[in-house]
Enzyme design. Structure first.
Site, PDB file in Angstrom:
ATOM      1  N   HIS A 176       7.858 -26.823  -1.676  1.00 10.76           N
ATOM      2  CA  HIS A 176       7.285 -27.975  -2.380  1.00 10.76           C
ATOM      3  C   HIS A 176       6.189 -27.550  -3.354  1.00 10.76           C
ATOM      4  O   HIS A 176       5.465 -28.390  -3.871  1.00 10.76           O
ATOM      5  CB  HIS A 176       6.757 -28.987  -1.356  1.00 10.76           C
ATOM      6  CG  HIS A 176       7.863 -29.515  -0.492  1.00 10.76           C
ATOM      7  ND1 HIS A 176       8.445 -30.744  -0.684  1.00 10.76           N
ATOM      8  CD2 HIS A 176       8.528 -28.938   0.545  1.00 10.76           C
ATOM      9  CE1 HIS A 176       9.403 -30.912   0.207  1.00 10.76           C
ATOM     10  NE2 HIS A 176       9.486 -29.831   0.962  1.00 10.76           N
TER      11      HIS A 176
ATOM     12  N   GLU B 201       0.827  -1.211   0.000  1.00  4.05           N
ATOM     13  CA  GLU B 201       0.000   0.000   0.000  1.00  4.05           C
ATOM     14  C   GLU B 201       0.860   1.259   0.000  1.00  4.05           C
ATOM     15  O   GLU B 201       0.444   2.304  -0.478  1.00  4.05           O
ATOM     16  CB  GLU B 201      -0.907   0.010   1.242  1.00  4.05           C
ATOM     17  CG  GLU B 201      -2.371  -0.100   0.911  1.00  4.05           C
ATOM     18  CD  GLU B 201      -3.272   0.020   2.132  1.00  4.05           C
ATOM     19  OE1 GLU B 201      -2.803   0.249   3.259  1.00  4.05           O
ATOM     20  OE2 GLU B 201      -4.480  -0.133   1.945  1.00  4.05           O
TER      21      GLU B 201
ATOM     22  N   LYS C 192     -13.881   0.305  -3.630  1.00  3.37           N
ATOM     23  CA  LYS C 192     -14.969   0.681  -2.705  1.00  3.37           C
ATOM     24  C   LYS C 192     -16.059   1.433  -3.463  1.00  3.37           C
ATOM     25  O   LYS C 192     -17.243   1.156  -3.298  1.00  3.37           O
ATOM     26  CB  LYS C 192     -14.428   1.582  -1.594  1.00  3.37           C
ATOM     27  CG  LYS C 192     -13.598   0.866  -0.563  1.00  3.37           C
ATOM     28  CD  LYS C 192     -13.296   1.783   0.608  1.00  3.37           C
ATOM     29  CE  LYS C 192     -12.227   1.151   1.481  1.00  3.37           C
ATOM     30  NZ  LYS C 192     -11.630   2.082   2.410  1.00  3.37           N
TER      31      LYS C 192
HETATM   32  O1  PA5 Z   1      -3.984   1.014   5.785  1.00  2.00           O
HETATM   33  C1  PA5 Z   1      -5.106   1.400   5.515  1.00  2.00           C
HETATM   34  O2  PA5 Z   1      -5.376   2.607   5.496  1.00  2.00           O
HETATM   35  C2  PA5 Z   1      -6.240   0.434   5.259  1.00  2.00           C
HETATM   36  O3  PA5 Z   1      -5.825  -0.874   5.192  1.00  2.00           O
HETATM   37  C3  PA5 Z   1      -7.266   0.568   6.379  1.00  2.00           C
HETATM   38  O4  PA5 Z   1      -6.644   0.256   7.596  1.00  2.00           O
HETATM   39  C4  PA5 Z   1      -8.474  -0.350   6.146  1.00  2.00           C
HETATM   40  O5  PA5 Z   1      -9.089  -0.042   4.923  1.00  2.00           O
HETATM   41  C5  PA5 Z   1      -9.475  -0.194   7.277  1.00  2.00           C
HETATM   42  O6  PA5 Z   1      -9.859   1.142   7.410  1.00  2.00           O
HETATM   43  P1  PA5 Z   1     -10.642   1.644   8.693  1.00  2.00           P
HETATM   44  O7  PA5 Z   1      -9.758   1.497   9.868  1.00  2.00           O
HETATM   45  O8  PA5 Z   1     -10.974   3.075   8.410  1.00  2.00           O
HETATM   46  O9  PA5 Z   1     -11.883   0.769   8.823  1.00  2.00           O
END
Ligand code: PA5
Length: 451
Positions: free
Chosen positions: A312, A291, A426
């Site tokens: 394996h 990310e 999303k």
């Molecule tokens: O690193 C990130 O920003 C994402 O992985 C969020 O943690 C994830 O989408 C969950 O978001 P939230 O904590 O707002 O529910």
């Protein structure tokens, strides 16, 4: 002192020292951008000082919640996804005896931790609800935004069951929210309901939040020492910030080597471990680096394997497939238990040559043999060694990865703290589900589907 170490000897056929030294100024600059908060995403640098900024009151408060609740419950449900889930699971799985979940909870033990809100699988949720019906349980609902669909759906289902099972008052006592300080639906709802809440600081993004209550509460509830975890992170913070020599600063060295390899066409990094309890640490690492770096059509693709299991299966590809790979291995120097291969007078399996040897000795030889074969096959290996699997060493590992990721992202010239790409799915999902406000996108998508 137990210090995490990087060993790059198995990258030497691919990188020469001059190439490493050429990064000296760039790395210095990346550290400056982090410590002086002058780089892209500088409003998300709260994680840098979490090991020193997390006060005793927060730790004591978490332990009080744990003590109060763990007397009453058998199971603690952690609801969250991505950064609001993976860090806690990474540490708990790394420390947990995987067979404890088959044991009954006794007075001396901590509740079993189970997870929800990290998928939309109807069958998983049904089976979880069925399991919880018979258990005494409490819930932590973890969401910074408070609006993420997966945890919100799971929370709605579990809350409904809790209200039926426990009634309003007890449900209220059994729900803890970990969320934003003031914004967001979950914060408003929790305040209105009177739930106990813990705060995720504004300047800490999800994937860097394991050392906030997002990770600390579930980890403490599972029975682990969160002060030692923070001490390990603190130790690594000081080690990194005080070490100017590139070869001795693990975050600098790891960030440099992976960037050099990337520029030489190694666009996939496989994080490997020969210790099965690190599977979720690798999952957490995948999110952290994927990310943070995968944007603007750039970035190393982070993959993960468990060795020797995956030797394996994926071992074939790594040895002989496309040469776009490098491996990084989390090496745990010492196992927690002693176990040797027994002597067998019949020796039908021919294993007596190993009799009396530790299983870990065999595992380490598998690691060395694999690495030598990989290097020969064009796949370099970076070794990240920690002494053992305890809270202090895991705290170091976490902080090391977070800092390396920030440095590496700046070397790649991206903002390591945003995630614009996560929004695309999303928005499409909301439009396809008919969420109010997404009508135009729904029309566009339906047009594309029916073309
Ligand atoms: O690193 C990130 O920003 C994402 O992985 C969020 O943690 C994830 O989408 C969950 O978001 P939230 O904590 O707002 O529910």
């Amino acid at each position: 002192m137990n210090t995490l170490k990087i060993d790059i000897k198995h990258t030497r056929d691919f990188i020469n020292p001059e190439e490493i030294e050429a990064y000296s100024d760039l790395v210095k600059n990346a550290f400056k951008m982090i410590y002086n908060k002058t780089g892209a995403g500088n409003n998300f640098l709260g994680w840098v000082n979490l090991p020193t900024d997390t006060d005793n009151d927060t730790i004591e408060d978490i332990y009080k919640t744990v003590n109060d609740l763990s007397k009453e419950i058998e199971v603690f449900v952690v609801i969250g996804i991505g950064g609001s889930y993976l860090g806690a699971r990474a540490v708990i799985d790394a420390l947990n005896n995987p067979f404890n979940s088959f044991k009954a909870i006794s007075e001396n033990r901590h509740p079993h931790i189970v997870y929800a809100g990290h998928n939309l699988s109807q069958d998983y949720l049904c089976e979880l609800l069925e399991f919880l019906k018979e258990k005494e349980y409490a819930v932590a609902v973890v969401s910074k935004s408070g609006t993420t669909t997966e945890p919100a759906v799971a929370f709605r289902l579990i809350k409904e069951q809790m209200l039926k099972k426990y009634g309003e008052e007890k449900t209220k006592e059994r729900i803890i929210a970990v969320t934003d300080k003031e914004k967001g639906a979950l914060k408003m709802f929790s305040d209105a309901q009177g739930y106990k809440t813990y705060i995720i600081p504004d300047d800490v993004g999800g994937r860097y939040s394991v050392l906030t209550p997002v990770g600390l509460l579930p980890i403490a509830m599972a029975g682990y020492d969160i002060s030692a975890l923070l001490n390990g992170a603190h130790f690594m913070l000081e080690h990194i910030s005080e070490t100017t020599n590139l070869y001795e600063n693990p975050a600098a060295l790891y960030a440099i080597i992976r960037n050099i390899l990337y520029r030489k066409g190694k666009s996939v990094e496989i994080m490997a471990s020969y210790n099965s309890s690190l599977s979720y640490m690798i999952e957490w690492w995948k999110q952290l680096f994927g990310e943070s770096e995968g944007k603007e059509l750039k970035g190393i693709f982070p993959a993960g394997v468990n060795f020797t299991t995956d030797l394996h299966s994926l071992g074939q590809y790594i040895q002989d497939g496309l040469r776009m790979l490098f491996v990084s291995t989390i090496n745990v120097e010492k196992p927690l238990h002693n176990l040797t291969v027994p002597y067998d007078p019949d020796n039908i399996d021919g294993l007596n040559y190993l009799a009396g040897r530790e299983i870990d000795h065999i595992n380490k030889k598998a690691y060395l043999g694999t690495t030598l074969a990989h290097v020969e096959g064009g796949v370099p290996n970076i070794e990240i060694s920690i002494k053992k699997l305890d809270e202090f060493n895991l705290g170091q590992l976490i902080y090391f990865f977070e800092m390396s990721c920030a440095v590496s992202g700046y070397l790649l010239q991206v903002n390591p703290f945003d995630q614009p790409g996560v929004e695309a799915y999303k928005n499409n999902m909301f439009a396809l589900l008919g969420k109010p406000g997404y009508e135009k996108l729904n029309d566009d998508l339906m047009g594309r589907i029916n073309k």
